[in-house]
Design a protein around this motif. Structure first.
Motif, short mmCIF file in Angstrom:
data_model
loop_
_atom_site.label_atom_id
_atom_site.label_comp_id
_atom_site.label_asym_id
_atom_site.label_seq_id
_atom_site.Cartn_x
_atom_site.Cartn_y
_atom_site.Cartn_z
N THR A 1 22.20 44.59 27.07
CA THR A 1 21.90 44.86 25.77
C THR A 1 20.44 44.81 25.60
O THR A 1 19.87 45.75 25.03
CB THR A 1 22.34 43.64 25.01
N ALA A 2 19.82 43.99 26.64
CA ALA A 2 18.11 44.11 26.46
C ALA A 2 17.61 45.50 27.13
O ALA A 2 16.61 45.76 26.41
CB ALA A 2 17.83 42.87 27.44
N ARG A 3 18.25 45.96 28.12
CA ARG A 3 17.92 47.29 28.79
C ARG A 3 17.91 48.09 27.30
O ARG A 3 17.24 49.08 27.46
CB ARG A 3 18.81 47.42 29.69
N ASN A 4 19.11 48.29 26.67
CA ASN A 4 19.36 49.34 25.64
C ASN A 4 18.37 49.07 24.72
O ASN A 4 17.74 50.08 24.11
CB ASN A 4 20.97 49.19 25.38
N ARG A 5 17.90 47.87 24.26
CA ARG A 5 17.13 47.77 23.21
C ARG A 5 15.55 48.19 23.66
O ARG A 5 14.92 48.96 22.87
CB ARG A 5 16.80 46.09 23.04
N ARG A 6 15.22 47.88 24.96
CA ARG A 6 14.08 48.42 25.40
C ARG A 6 13.93 50.11 25.39
O ARG A 6 13.06 50.48 25.09
CB ARG A 6 13.74 47.95 27.05
N ILE A 7 14.93 50.44 25.91
CA ILE A 7 15.17 52.26 25.78
C ILE A 7 15.07 52.74 24.61
O ILE A 7 14.32 53.32 24.29
CB ILE A 7 16.42 52.61 26.50
N GLY A 8 15.75 51.78 23.47
CA GLY A 8 15.55 52.51 22.17
C GLY A 8 14.19 52.21 21.52
O GLY A 8 13.60 53.15 20.73
N LEU A 9 13.67 51.00 21.84
CA LEU A 9 12.35 50.99 21.47
C LEU A 9 11.38 51.88 21.78
O LEU A 9 10.47 52.44 21.31
CB LEU A 9 11.73 49.48 21.70
N ILE A 10 11.39 52.41 22.95
CA ILE A 10 10.48 53.11 23.68
C ILE A 10 10.87 54.56 23.15
O ILE A 10 9.79 55.15 22.77
CB ILE A 10 10.66 52.96 25.37
N SER A 11 11.82 54.88 23.14
CA SER A 11 12.49 56.29 22.42
C SER A 11 11.64 56.18 21.08
O SER A 11 11.26 57.19 20.62
CB SER A 11 13.76 56.22 22.28
N GLY A 12 12.09 55.06 20.14
CA GLY A 12 11.55 54.99 18.92
C GLY A 12 9.99 55.18 18.86
O GLY A 12 9.53 56.01 17.87
N ILE A 13 9.19 54.67 19.76
CA ILE A 13 7.84 54.72 19.79
C ILE A 13 7.32 56.09 20.12
O ILE A 13 6.45 56.77 19.50
CB ILE A 13 7.18 53.76 20.65
N THR A 14 8.07 56.67 21.11
CA THR A 14 7.57 58.24 21.43
C THR A 14 8.04 59.06 20.32
O THR A 14 7.21 59.95 20.17
CB THR A 14 8.81 58.51 22.70
N VAL A 15 9.09 59.17 19.50
CA VAL A 15 9.29 59.88 18.21
C VAL A 15 8.28 59.71 17.50
O VAL A 15 7.59 60.53 16.69
CB VAL A 15 10.68 59.67 17.89
N ALA A 16 7.88 58.39 16.82
CA ALA A 16 6.94 58.31 16.00
C ALA A 16 5.47 58.58 16.35
O ALA A 16 4.85 59.09 15.63
CB ALA A 16 6.84 56.71 15.79
N VAL A 17 5.00 58.74 17.79
CA VAL A 17 4.12 59.32 18.17
C VAL A 17 3.90 60.71 17.94
O VAL A 17 2.82 61.35 17.64
CB VAL A 17 3.74 58.92 19.67
N ALA A 18 4.97 61.14 18.35
CA ALA A 18 5.14 62.79 18.14
C ALA A 18 5.02 63.15 16.93
O ALA A 18 4.58 64.28 16.82
CB ALA A 18 6.40 63.00 18.71
N VAL A 19 5.96 62.40 15.93
CA VAL A 19 5.60 62.83 14.52
C VAL A 19 4.41 62.81 13.84
O VAL A 19 3.88 63.76 13.35
CB VAL A 19 6.76 61.99 13.48
N ILE A 20 3.65 61.71 14.22
CA ILE A 20 2.24 61.48 13.87
C ILE A 20 1.24 62.53 14.41
O ILE A 20 0.55 63.00 13.90
CB ILE A 20 1.74 60.14 14.44
N GLY A 21 1.69 63.03 15.68
CA GLY A 21 0.73 64.06 16.07
C GLY A 21 1.15 65.40 15.48
O GLY A 21 0.00 66.06 15.16
#
Length: 228
Positions: free
Chosen positions: A41-61
């Protein structure tokens, strides 16, 4: 004599674990499974958080890129203050609605009798009907016409000078100059798209109150062929 008891452990079986031992083993197994699930669960949360941050950065860019790279419409004040612009001609044209073609005294027209349906403002890649465009001038729009032979760079520069509304851009055959900007009863001829008088003309005559129907719509009517 009493028979001797067999010695050694050969053939003997291990004693079965007791109830307490079985329960302890089950608890240990459940605890190990719980820890595995917690780690997953902790690993999945980290993956989800990293993916969300990556998507947010891409959208902002993408937003920043679109804002920076997308050309913004020029901004002008409605009406004018009576500024005198060199080369601007003024006329006296009537304002009647007619259903027939009109022979205009100016090329391109800068007012006069016109079709009851106005031309929707915007960029056109083909010549537009005079009678409909003149009706738009009656509402305070400006009509920017250019010789089809001007370069792509000239046309791009011309587009950068346009406001977002109340303007028509279209090619026009037989112009007296490479570029002609027309309002109701006013007109300016220029040789180049970077002529500063173009923006001065917009500042003075865009959405002018000196038209028969100031503030009337420039949308919701007729789209001529070639509307971009």
């Amino acid at each position: 004599m009493t028979p001797a008891q067999p010695t050694g452990t050969s053939g003997s079986s291990s004693p079965k674990p007791g109830v307490k031992q079985q329960r302890a083993a089950q608890r240990a197994q459940k605890l190990e499974q719980y820890h595995r699930e917690q780690k997953r669960t902790a690993r999945n949360r980290r993956i989800g958080l990293i993916s969300g941050i990556t998507v947010a950065v891409a959208v902002i860019g993408l937003l920043i890129t679109s804002i920076v790279l997308t050309p913004q419409s020029a901004s002008y004040s409605a009406g004018g203050d009576g500024a005198d612009i060199d080369g601007v001609e003024t006329f006296e044209n009537a304002s009647l609605h007619v259903e027939t073609p009109v022979s205009y005294p100016q090329t391109p027209p800068a007012g006069g009798d016109h079709n009851p349906t106005w031309l929707n403002c915007g960029v056109y890649t083909e010549p537009v009907p005079n009678e409909n465009a003149v009706h738009s001038l009656e509402h305070g729009a400006l009509w920017v016409t250019y010789d089809p032979s001007i370069s792509d760079d000239e046309l791009a520069t011309l587009k950068q000078a346009l406001p977002s509304t109340y303007v028509i851009l279209s090619p026009f055959d037989g112009l007296p100059a490479p570029i002609v900007v027309s309002g109701w009863n006013v007109q300016l001829q220029v040789d180049s798209a970077d002529d500063e008088r173009i923006t001065a003309f917009f500042e003075e005559h865009w959405k002018s109150n000196n038209v028969p129907e100031p503030g009337a719509l420039c949308t919701g009517a007729y789209d001529a062929p070639g509307k971009a």
